[in-house]
Design a protein around this motif. Sequence first.
Motif, PDB file in Angstrom:
ATOM      1  N   ASP A 124       0.811  -1.220   0.000  1.00  0.00           N
ATOM      2  CA  ASP A 124       0.000   0.000   0.000  1.00  0.00           C
ATOM      3  C   ASP A 124       0.847   1.274   0.000  1.00  0.00           C
ATOM      4  N   THR A 163       9.972   1.696   4.791  1.00  0.00           N
ATOM      5  CA  THR A 163       9.895   0.544   3.902  1.00  0.00           C
ATOM      6  C   THR A 163      11.055   0.546   2.914  1.00  0.00           C
ATOM      7  N   VAL A 164      11.786  -0.557   2.904  1.00  0.00           N
ATOM      8  CA  VAL A 164      12.958  -0.679   2.033  1.00  0.00           C
ATOM      9  C   VAL A 164      12.500  -0.680   0.568  1.00  0.00           C
ATOM     10  N   ASP A 307      16.339  -9.886   9.005  1.00  0.00           N
ATOM     11  CA  ASP A 307      16.854 -10.993   8.199  1.00  0.00           C
ATOM     12  C   ASP A 307      17.938 -11.807   8.911  1.00  0.00           C
ATOM     13  N   LEU A 329       9.350  -6.282  12.818  1.00  0.00           N
ATOM     14  CA  LEU A 329       9.058  -5.895  11.426  1.00  0.00           C
ATOM     15  C   LEU A 329       8.005  -6.756  10.747  1.00  0.00           C
TER      16      LEU A 329
END
Length: 421
Positions: A124, A163-164, A307, A329
């Motif tokens: 979004d 947001t990456v 990650d 996250l």
Amino acid sequence: MDYLEIVGGKKLSGSVTISGAKNAALPIIAATILSDKALTLTNLPNVVDIRTLLKLLSMLGASVDHNETTAHINNGFINSTKAVYEIVSQMRASILVLGPLLARFGECEVSLPGGCAIGQRPIDLHLKALESMGAHIEIKGGYVRAEAKEGLKGAKIIFDKITVGGTENIVMAAALAHGTTTIVNAAKEPEVVQLCEMIRDAGVKIEGIGTNELSIEGTAGKTLAFKPVEIIPDRIEAGTYLCAGAITYSSITLHKVNCGHIRATIDKLESMGCSFDLKEDSITIHPASKLKPVNLITIEYPGFPTDMQAQLMAVAVIAEGESLIEERLFENRFMHVSELNRLGADVWLKGSTAAVKGVQKLYGADVMATDLRASSALVLAALVAEGTTNVRRIYHLDRGYDDLEGKLSKLGADIKRKREA
Ligand code: UD1
């Protein structure tokens, strides 16, 4: 289907060379759409996700000549702007072509990626930002249809969340927009930085690189000519090998790393008792005398990366004492917990926090990989589990780790790729 058979208990030694960063290479490959000239990318990791995105470019009409770590790409031949479901469903990051396709061609259709194992992962924020830049967007038949016939216009974008992928999509879109785009609350991960530098080196004025506020002066539709790009080292792959050293109480050296990018992981492993020798582009880990527990919260860069959460948990599983790990996250990024527990770990989940009670010993078992980083956590645990562990569904690993079993074997692990009968 392939699986990994790992016999635990071997000490590791020697050195390993870290590959290029998958998460830097993906947006960089997408950004090449902003150019209609030939260009070269080097130090690509030899992983499935990279091949998937290059295949998508070929399907759009681009000429792609790819061999393991190098790709020669010419996007002057693109004759389609539709990213089809068959590719996007294989890899969510394909959504990164949305910004550059729209910016260059004024229209595109990109399949909606949908959810994934680690959570809902909406887009979004990408769409809202493109709308602020004048794009008309509708969702139909499972596709995002975007149009900006007169070109995108510079705008002030304030991301509600960091947001990456959203930052990367908007940086690429803004590069060819009319006027200046400001992104407030931008991601500043090293992968975002390399993308910005690549676009800046092609002549686009970008201010604030590496900070939370970016300002990009668009070229008003003029395509870019990129210099050759060498992909930065993979900080998550590097962190995973540091965890391999830590969990097996071994001293190993990693070559071709950027130690600045892995500071958060180094700090956590240091607090667990490991020590490090840092050189300009290599690092040696020395094991703890006894691993101590750790508390960590995943957060945006330069904080501790989500990650690396699963891999650090694998190390905490055999530490002496109780660790607390909070995932901020992604809502469902604890799928490895039940599999680690099958190996004898003692991990309890409450909401977004995992309580990890260190155990003396793990025991080999059949386990199932659920997502990319969860899979590597299982491999790490298997390196110290007594007996044999079979890690199944390793197609997740193949998406993001370049020759994991080859590199671990070279370090002395007993690990073999096998095929289900
Ligand atoms: C990228 C990385 C992934 C990493 C993640 C966080 C790539 C290819 N993938 O994923 O490995 O785990 O960053 O460091 O680089 N969000 C929204 N709406 C949006 C976009 C994001 O609500 O439109 C939310 C996500 O659900 C998540 C958070 O924002 O909770 C961060 O996600 P984001 O940074 O966008 O992750 P990706 O770019 O998908």
